[in-house]
Design an enzyme around this catalytic site. Structure first.
Site, PDB file in Angstrom:
ATOM      1  CG  HIS A  79       8.595  -1.836   6.723  1.00 37.49           C
ATOM      2  ND1 HIS A  79       8.268  -0.526   6.490  1.00 37.49           N
ATOM      3  CD2 HIS A  79       9.873  -1.979   6.270  1.00 37.49           C
ATOM      4  CE1 HIS A  79       9.304   0.089   5.915  1.00 37.49           C
ATOM      5  NE2 HIS A  79      10.278  -0.772   5.787  1.00 37.49           N
ATOM      6  N   PRO A  84       0.854  -1.198   0.000  1.00 34.34           N
ATOM      7  CG  PRO A  84       0.070  -0.998   2.202  1.00 34.34           C
ATOM      8  CD  PRO A  84       0.830  -1.911   1.283  1.00 34.34           C
ATOM      9  N   GLY A 112       7.307  -2.574  -2.396  1.00 34.71           N
ATOM     10  CA  GLY A 112       6.697  -1.253  -2.528  1.00 34.71           C
ATOM     11  C   GLY A 112       7.363  -0.426  -3.606  1.00 34.71           C
ATOM     12  CB  CYS A 119       1.564   4.733   8.452  1.00 34.64           C
ATOM     13  SG  CYS A 119       1.865   6.397   7.872  1.00 34.64           S
TER      14      CYS A 119
HETATM   15  C1  LIG Z   1       4.921   6.973  -1.314  1.00 33.34           C
HETATM   16  C2  LIG Z   1       4.708   5.915  -0.243  1.00 33.34           C
HETATM   17  C3  LIG Z   1       3.495   5.843   0.408  1.00 33.34           C
HETATM   18  C4  LIG Z   1       3.269   4.856   1.383  1.00 33.34           C
HETATM   19  N1  LIG Z   1       2.025   4.751   1.949  1.00 33.34           N
HETATM   20  C5  LIG Z   1       1.760   3.709   2.779  1.00 33.34           C
HETATM   21  C6  LIG Z   1       0.440   3.444   3.247  1.00 33.34           C
HETATM   22  O1  LIG Z   1      -0.523   4.127   2.887  1.00 33.34           O
HETATM   23  N2  LIG Z   1       0.256   2.420   4.114  1.00 33.34           N
HETATM   24  C7  LIG Z   1       1.303   1.608   4.520  1.00 33.34           C
HETATM   25  O2  LIG Z   1       1.088   0.654   5.280  1.00 33.34           O
HETATM   26  N3  LIG Z   1       2.555   1.807   4.077  1.00 33.34           N
HETATM   27  C8  LIG Z   1       2.807   2.816   3.208  1.00 33.34           C
HETATM   28  N4  LIG Z   1       4.066   2.967   2.687  1.00 33.34           N
HETATM   29  C9  LIG Z   1       5.125   2.012   3.087  1.00 33.34           C
HETATM   30  C10 LIG Z   1       5.166   0.839   2.102  1.00 33.34           C
HETATM   31  O3  LIG Z   1       3.955   0.107   2.118  1.00 33.34           O
HETATM   32  C11 LIG Z   1       6.329  -0.128   2.436  1.00 33.34           C
HETATM   33  O4  LIG Z   1       6.099  -0.670   3.703  1.00 33.34           O
HETATM   34  C12 LIG Z   1       7.683   0.582   2.435  1.00 33.34           C
HETATM   35  O5  LIG Z   1       7.825   1.404   1.295  1.00 33.34           O
HETATM   36  C13 LIG Z   1       8.822  -0.447   2.468  1.00 33.34           C
HETATM   37  O6  LIG Z   1       8.782  -1.294   1.343  1.00 33.34           O
HETATM   38  P1  LIG Z   1       9.748  -1.062   0.060  1.00 33.34           P
HETATM   39  O7  LIG Z   1      11.153  -0.963   0.588  1.00 33.34           O
HETATM   40  O8  LIG Z   1       9.541  -2.277  -0.804  1.00 33.34           O
HETATM   41  O9  LIG Z   1       9.326   0.202  -0.591  1.00 33.34           O
HETATM   42  C14 LIG Z   1       4.311   3.946   1.727  1.00 33.34           C
HETATM   43  C15 LIG Z   1       5.544   4.038   1.049  1.00 33.34           C
HETATM   44  C16 LIG Z   1       5.744   4.998   0.068  1.00 33.34           C
HETATM   45  C17 LIG Z   1       7.067   5.035  -0.662  1.00 33.34           C
END
Ligand SMILES: Cc1cc2nc3c(=O)[nH]c(=O)nc-3n(C[C@H](O)[C@H](O)[C@H](O)COP(=O)(O)O)c2cc1C
Length: 332
Positions: free
Chosen positions: A175, A22, A237, A104
């Site tokens: 995470h 998300p 993500g 978050c």
């Molecule tokens: C632009 C952006 C918005 C995000 N919004 C949410 C969100 O609405 N809810 C959530 O649980 N995590 C949110 N995240 C965190 C991601 O879901 C994820 O946990 C985090 O980016 C780590 O994963 P990654 O390293 O694969 O990006 C967001 C991340 C980004 C970059």
């Protein structure tokens, strides 16, 4: 020639084996529709939607196209009754999972008393999960961190997971880094606290019945395959959003060796009927194409692709000819 017979159901089939995380303002319905063109199996998460936004809606926050499924709705909230109500609405609309945001760290979310700060309120999270799961037949899952602030011991994480599991949560997305609730911005909280994958693997060993997906910093198919030796699913993500062509390999690599690899040009072209339909409903082209900018990251002409879309897709009255012109710059 490949002699293998097509399998009816992909081996190792678990819906959450691969998911796109998300992401607020990124995983909109248009983005998910695009991602779906690359993979039929990936589980796609919505942006976080707060219970308040759904209940006091100025517009329909739950609207989505069933062709995006499987889609999990991520809810932000901490009032068990409100969450229960929203979960019920979402299940009726065809979402396939309800996910509670316990990861978050933004100030706005903390002020609303939800997101990562809920890690310190395991009993309340358990109550939220229980009430939602009582109301719906689809899975209720939780996305969390490995800790917050000073509450970052493995014992603390286990206590949280134990309570949430007893309340009926059968799937958890972790995470693999802690969050600092003050002092770091949400962006820094995705980069500065170190990743600890081993802690998530340990959690799976200690809660073998619980389906666990790992999240944080995963970029390649090889890394995903490595994680899947220890946990049930991987959630990606930023890399999925910034380099969506990665998604074209997922079905074959992680679900079914018989699945084709989907190239970005094909995924873009498969979007045309949807785009026509959305334009007819008054949606601006750039609301859809902004999620496609990274699709050709490793191709010759990628810069012209991005530039042509950025300079033209926002103009009034434009349509898929802008995409066709941009595609013509690419040599794959
Ligand atoms: C632009 C952006 C918005 C995000 N919004 C949410 C969100 O609405 N809810 C959530 O649980 N995590 C949110 N995240 C965190 C991601 O879901 C994820 O946990 C985090 O980016 C780590 O994963 P990654 O390293 O694969 O990006 C967001 C991340 C980004 C970059």
């Amino acid at each position: 020639m490949n002699q293998q017979k097509p399998t009816k159901k992909p081996p190792h089939f678990y819906r959450g084996r691969f998911s796109v995380a998300p992401m607020l303002d990124w995983t909109t319905r248009h983005c998910r529709y695009f991602h779906r063109q690359f993979s039929q199996y990936a589980l796609l998460y919505t942006e976080m939607v707060t219970t308040g936004a759904i209940i006091h809606a100025k517009y329909d926050h739950l609207d989505f196209d069933l062709a995006e499924n499987p889609v999990a709705l991520q809810l932000g909230g901490s009032d068990p009754e409100q969450l229960q109500h929203c979960a019920k609405l979402a299940a009726k609309r065809g979402y396939q999972e309800i996910n509670l945001n316990v990861g978050c760290p933004s100030d706005r979310v903390q002020n609303g008393m939800f997101g990562a700060c809920l890690m310190a309120k395991a009993d309340l999270v358990a109550q939220c999960v229980q009430q939602m799961q009582e109301e719906v037949d689809i899975p209720v899952t939780v996305k969390t961190r490995i800790g917050i602030d000073e509450l970052d011991s493995y014992a603390f994480l286990c206590d949280f997971v134990q309570k949430v599991t007893l309340a009926g949560c059968q799937e958890l997305i972790v995470h693999a880094r802690k969050a600092w609730l003050s002092g770091l911005s949400p962006k820094e909280n995705r980069e500065i606290p170190p990743l600890d994958y081993e802690r998530v693997y340990q959690l799976k060993r200690d809660f073998p019945q619980l389906l666990i997906s790992i999240n944080g910093g995963i970029k390649t198919i090889e890394e995903m395959q490595q994680h899947l030796r220890y946990v049930d699913g991987v959630m990606v993500g930023r890399e999925a959003y910034q380099n969506p062509s990665l998604l074209g390999y997922i079905d074959q690599a992680l679900f079914d060796p018989q699945s084709p690899i989907v190239r970005p040009r094909e995924a873009v072209q498969k979007m045309f009927p949807y785009i026509e339909q959305q334009l007819a409903q008054g949606v601006h082209l750039n609301h859809i194409t902004r999620h496609m900018l990274g699709a050709f990251q490793h191709c010759k002409g990628a810069r012209q692709w991005r530039r042509h879309l950025s300079e033209n897709a926002h103009k009034t009255g434009v349509g898929i000819e802008v995409l066709e012109q941009a595609l013509a710059f690419l040599e794959e």
